[in-house]
Motif scaffolding. Structure first.
Motif, PDB file in Angstrom:
ATOM      1  N   HIS A 188      10.004   2.862  17.591  1.00 42.78           N
ATOM      2  CA  HIS A 188      10.407   3.177  18.965  1.00 42.78           C
ATOM      3  C   HIS A 188      11.032   4.572  19.027  1.00 42.78           C
ATOM      4  O   HIS A 188      10.689   5.385  19.897  1.00 42.78           O
ATOM      5  CB  HIS A 188      11.404   2.116  19.453  1.00 42.78           C
ATOM      6  CG  HIS A 188      11.807   2.265  20.891  1.00 42.78           C
ATOM      7  ND1 HIS A 188      11.003   1.828  21.922  1.00 42.78           N
ATOM      8  CD2 HIS A 188      12.899   2.813  21.471  1.00 42.78           C
ATOM      9  CE1 HIS A 188      11.599   2.089  23.066  1.00 42.78           C
ATOM     10  NE2 HIS A 188      12.748   2.679  22.822  1.00 42.78           N
ATOM     11  N   GLN A 189      11.937   4.864  18.092  1.00 44.41           N
ATOM     12  CA  GLN A 189      12.623   6.153  18.094  1.00 44.41           C
ATOM     13  C   GLN A 189      11.666   7.292  17.739  1.00 44.41           C
ATOM     14  O   GLN A 189      11.703   8.372  18.348  1.00 44.41           O
ATOM     15  CB  GLN A 189      13.796   6.123  17.112  1.00 44.41           C
ATOM     16  CG  GLN A 189      14.924   5.173  17.489  1.00 44.41           C
ATOM     17  CD  GLN A 189      14.601   3.693  17.231  1.00 44.41           C
ATOM     18  OE1 GLN A 189      13.612   3.375  16.554  1.00 44.41           O
ATOM     19  NE2 GLN A 189      15.440   2.815  17.758  1.00 44.41           N
ATOM     20  N   LEU A 190      10.789   7.060  16.742  1.00 47.70           N
ATOM     21  CA  LEU A 190       9.849   8.100  16.326  1.00 47.70           C
ATOM     22  C   LEU A 190       8.893   8.456  17.457  1.00 47.70           C
ATOM     23  O   LEU A 190       8.620   9.645  17.711  1.00 47.70           O
ATOM     24  CB  LEU A 190       9.064   7.632  15.103  1.00 47.70           C
ATOM     25  CG  LEU A 190       7.990   8.610  14.579  1.00 47.70           C
ATOM     26  CD1 LEU A 190       8.631   9.925  14.158  1.00 47.70           C
ATOM     27  CD2 LEU A 190       7.221   7.978  13.425  1.00 47.70           C
ATOM     28  N   MET A 191       8.381   7.436  18.163  1.00 55.23           N
ATOM     29  CA  MET A 191       7.461   7.717  19.254  1.00 55.23           C
ATOM     30  C   MET A 191       8.164   8.429  20.402  1.00 55.23           C
ATOM     31  O   MET A 191       7.538   9.195  21.152  1.00 55.23           O
ATOM     32  CB  MET A 191       6.819   6.426  19.755  1.00 55.23           C
ATOM     33  CG  MET A 191       5.756   5.861  18.833  1.00 55.23           C
ATOM     34  SD  MET A 191       4.427   7.034  18.397  1.00 55.23           S
ATOM     35  CE  MET A 191       3.751   7.396  20.005  1.00 55.23           C
ATOM     36  N   GLY A 192       9.461   8.192  20.534  1.00 53.12           N
ATOM     37  CA  GLY A 192      10.220   8.936  21.534  1.00 53.12           C
ATOM     38  C   GLY A 192      10.171  10.426  21.261  1.00 53.12           C
ATOM     39  O   GLY A 192      10.086  11.245  22.191  1.00 53.12           O
ATOM     40  N   ALA A 212      -2.736   2.324  12.090  1.00 48.60           N
ATOM     41  CA  ALA A 212      -1.958   2.781  13.243  1.00 48.60           C
ATOM     42  C   ALA A 212      -1.315   1.612  13.975  1.00 48.60           C
ATOM     43  O   ALA A 212      -0.169   1.705  14.455  1.00 48.60           O
ATOM     44  CB  ALA A 212      -2.854   3.573  14.197  1.00 48.60           C
ATOM     45  N   ILE A 213      -2.026   0.492  14.066  1.00 49.40           N
ATOM     46  CA  ILE A 213      -1.459  -0.675  14.747  1.00 49.40           C
ATOM     47  C   ILE A 213      -0.398  -1.331  13.872  1.00 49.40           C
ATOM     48  O   ILE A 213       0.657  -1.745  14.365  1.00 49.40           O
ATOM     49  CB  ILE A 213      -2.577  -1.675  15.105  1.00 49.40           C
ATOM     50  CG1 ILE A 213      -3.494  -1.054  16.171  1.00 49.40           C
ATOM     51  CG2 ILE A 213      -1.988  -2.996  15.602  1.00 49.40           C
ATOM     52  CD1 ILE A 213      -4.650  -1.931  16.584  1.00 49.40           C
ATOM     53  N   ARG A 214      -0.636  -1.391  12.565  1.00 43.53           N
ATOM     54  CA  ARG A 214       0.396  -1.945  11.677  1.00 43.53           C
ATOM     55  C   ARG A 214       1.681  -1.127  11.757  1.00 43.53           C
ATOM     56  O   ARG A 214       2.786  -1.660  11.668  1.00 43.53           O
ATOM     57  CB  ARG A 214      -0.098  -1.953  10.232  1.00 43.53           C
ATOM     58  CG  ARG A 214      -1.291  -2.867   9.982  1.00 43.53           C
ATOM     59  CD  ARG A 214      -1.595  -2.972   8.513  1.00 43.53           C
ATOM     60  NE  ARG A 214      -2.926  -3.515   8.275  1.00 43.53           N
ATOM     61  CZ  ARG A 214      -3.333  -4.008   7.122  1.00 43.53           C
ATOM     62  NH1 ARG A 214      -2.509  -4.022   6.100  1.00 43.53           N
ATOM     63  NH2 ARG A 214      -4.560  -4.469   6.981  1.00 43.53           N
ATOM     64  N   ALA A 215       1.536   0.195  11.939  1.00 40.06           N
ATOM     65  CA  ALA A 215       2.702   1.075  11.976  1.00 40.06           C
ATOM     66  C   ALA A 215       3.644   0.735  13.132  1.00 40.06           C
ATOM     67  O   ALA A 215       4.851   0.983  13.043  1.00 40.06           O
ATOM     68  CB  ALA A 215       2.250   2.528  12.088  1.00 40.06           C
ATOM     69  N   ILE A 216       3.099   0.149  14.202  1.00 45.16           N
ATOM     70  CA  ILE A 216       3.935  -0.187  15.356  1.00 45.16           C
ATOM     71  C   ILE A 216       4.995  -1.226  14.994  1.00 45.16           C
ATOM     72  O   ILE A 216       6.058  -1.290  15.605  1.00 45.16           O
ATOM     73  CB  ILE A 216       3.048  -0.683  16.521  1.00 45.16           C
ATOM     74  CG1 ILE A 216       2.134   0.455  16.992  1.00 45.16           C
ATOM     75  CG2 ILE A 216       3.887  -1.201  17.688  1.00 45.16           C
ATOM     76  CD1 ILE A 216       1.125   0.048  18.047  1.00 45.16           C
TER      77      ILE A 216
END
Length: 305
Positions: free
Chosen positions: A123-127, A113-117
């Protein structure tokens, strides 16, 4: 809060000072407790700025200076542990002791999960994923699973708080900058392996949850190999947040460690000698092309010519 010897508490990635809420009041009975929101987190500013561990260490130096504090025992959790190590390295004269809690910087492994950042489009996906309806359902599900007491789910309550904070685009941008400074697709890229020998001059305690799903508990063994004088405490039935899972046990460990060790006293000549001698890399830490147990300064030391 509190009064007495100063303890600086540094939270982990995506968290804020409230992660220390279960232990702050207890520690404050005997100590002055300082628990900031790091830059880009919580109520602190989230500018386009330097989010490197060195930059954070500078920020903590400035904070202590503004508060009129000369030195402190520095306690760092997860990413905050990396900041704590960097602070101790940059400002040994202001570091009395070092306490690392499920800390980064002790090996390459880190959760996917941290590597995915670090990936393009985060940024767009988490939006999209933090849109009101989906965010509420996801965080509620995480908190429900956290209450199930399954070891694999014990940290999901804190993860839900982090996920919820990503609704703020400024927070997402800041966290992305932080992670890219310390992690790539292969894992952690910032390590204390070539500086751990400096802990010979500074008391260090390492605390880890036995069921940590974010950074493996095996990294506590790495700390023991890199810094043999360090005190290692593995907390049973605890995940990545042992200070939240077992606050009384955590406070007892920290308080006993501080009571049983003298604050580090900076000796410029001793520090100079340690740097000049360099470290010897254990075979498991040696990089390709290096001989096992080679002095670090023979391959990484800047030339003075």
């Amino acid at each position: 809060m509190g009064s007495g010897p100063v303890v600086l508490l540094l939270h982990g990635l995506g968290c804020d000072h409230t992660t220390w809420a279960p232990v702050m009041e207890s520690l404050a009975r005997t100590h002055t407790v300082i628990a900031p929101d790091l830059l880009g987190h919580g109520a602190s500013d989230k500018p386009r700025a330097d989010y490197s561990v060195g930059g954070y260490a500078n920020g903590m130096r400035d904070l202590l200076t503004v508060l009129g504090v000369d030195s402190a025992t520095v306690v760092g959790h997860s990413f905050g542990g990396g900041v704590a190590m960097q602070f101790a390295y940059q400002y040994p004269e202001r570091t009395e002791r070092l306490v690392l809690v499920g800390s980064g910087g002790l090996g390459p492994d880190v959760s996917p999960a941290i590597r995915a950042i670090t990936t393009p489009g985060f940024h767009q996906l988490m939006g999209v994923l933090t849109a009101p309806g989906l965010r509420h359902v996801t965080t509620a599900t995480m908190r429900l699973l956290a209450r199930s007491r399954m070891p694999q789910a014990r940290d999901l309550g804190e993860v839900a708080d982090i996920y919820d904070s990503f609704k703020d685009p400024r927070t997402r941008a800041a966290i992305r900058h932080v992670v890219r400074a310390v992690v790539d697709w292969r894992g952690q890229i910032v390590t204390m392996s070539d500086r751990a020998y400096l802990t010979e001059a500074m008391p260090m305690c390492v605390i880890w949850g036995a069921d940590d799903m974010v950074i493996p508990v095996s990294h506590a063994s790495n700390a023991s190999a890199l810094a043999p004088s360090a005190r290692i405490e593995v907390v049973p039935n605890a995940g990545h947040f042992p200070h939240r899972d077992h606050p009384e046990r955590f406070v007892k460990i920290v308080r006993d460690f501080m009571r049983s060790t003298d604050p580090s006293r900076y000796d410029r000549e001793r520090w100079r000698q340690l740097l000049d001698d360099g470290a010897r890399v254990p075979p498991v830490q040696a990089e390709a092309g290096e001989s096992p147990l080679a002095p670090v300064h023979s391959v990484r030391r800047a030339s003075s010519a």
